[in-house]
Design a protein around this motif. Structure first.
Motif, short mmCIF file in Angstrom:
data_model
loop_
_atom_site.label_atom_id
_atom_site.label_comp_id
_atom_site.label_asym_id
_atom_site.label_seq_id
_atom_site.Cartn_x
_atom_site.Cartn_y
_atom_site.Cartn_z
N LYS A 18 0.83 -1.20 0.00
CA LYS A 18 0.00 0.00 0.00
C LYS A 18 0.87 1.25 0.00
O LYS A 18 0.61 2.20 -0.75
N HIS A 22 1.04 3.94 -3.16
CA HIS A 22 0.06 4.95 -2.75
C HIS A 22 -0.06 6.09 -3.76
O HIS A 22 -1.18 6.46 -4.16
N GLY A 123 -7.41 -5.42 -4.47
CA GLY A 123 -7.70 -4.12 -3.88
C GLY A 123 -8.79 -3.37 -4.62
O GLY A 123 -9.60 -2.66 -4.01
#
Length: 200
Positions: A18, A22, A123
């Motif tokens: 993550k 990002h 995700g």
């Protein structure tokens, strides 16, 4: 010593992915929303074509035996067929596959790299809850036009945690962790390219 900064060494694999992706993830979300994919069916159709291209890119991941050993429900996590049904509902043909860059060999790339690509796919399913709600304004739902955005019967969060629990348990060496992060960044870059060609 600055105790407010968390060392990447203390992050789980999913947390590290993550953090590594990002910036590109944020830019992608902003680009997609600027295109107003839920303002009209024509816009949504182009969004569907972007989705199809990415899931077509990674389709072979879902046939990998090494991934199936880690995720027994691997095959049912694939959403390509649902996207194709959604396109058919709107009377839209499948788009031509996009430019193959960055390159991915889904059948033969290292497992760590495959996990990075798979992290992006999973995700996107977790983050689809708000998108699914937005399709209602277009008269779409899990029976027509928005099948691929619908949540898993067990719940999105539980389904996501099943994946991240597996991911975080992997005994990856630093070089493999970097391969995984590179796979995730490459996956986002691929979607950016599809947005350039179909949605921007």
């Amino acid at each position: 010593m600055d105790t407010t900064t968390t060392s990447t060494a203390t992050l789980s694999h999913s947390q590290a992915l993550k953090a590594a992706s990002h910036g590109t993830h944020e830019r992608l979300d902003q680009r997609i929303m600027r295109a107003e994919p839920f303002a009209a069916l024509a816009n949504y159709g182009r969004f569907l074509q972007v989705q199809w291209r990415f899931h077509h890119d990674i389709a072979a991941l879902y046939a990998r035996a090494d991934l199936a050993l880690l995720l027994p429900d691997l095959a049912e996590r694939q959403r390509l067929r649902e996207i194709e049904q959604d396109l058919a509902d709107l009377g839209l043909a499948l788009p031509a596959p996009g430019a193959q860059a960055p390159a991915l060999d889904p059948e033969h790339c290292p497992l760590a790299e495959a996990l990075g690509w798979f992290y992006v796919a999973e995700g996107s399913n977790l983050g689809a809850a708000l998108l699914f709600k937005a399709t209602a304004a277009l008269g779409l739902d899990e029976q027509r036009g928005a099948r691929h955005l619908a949540g898993h019967p067990d719940g999105r969060l539980r389904h996501w945690r099943g994946f991240t629990g597996m991911l975080d348990a992997q005994p990856l060496r630093p070089a493999e962790q970097e391969l995984m992060a590179g796979g995730a960044r490459a996956a986002f870059t691929r979607v950016h390219r599809h947005v350039d060609e179909l949605l921007a």
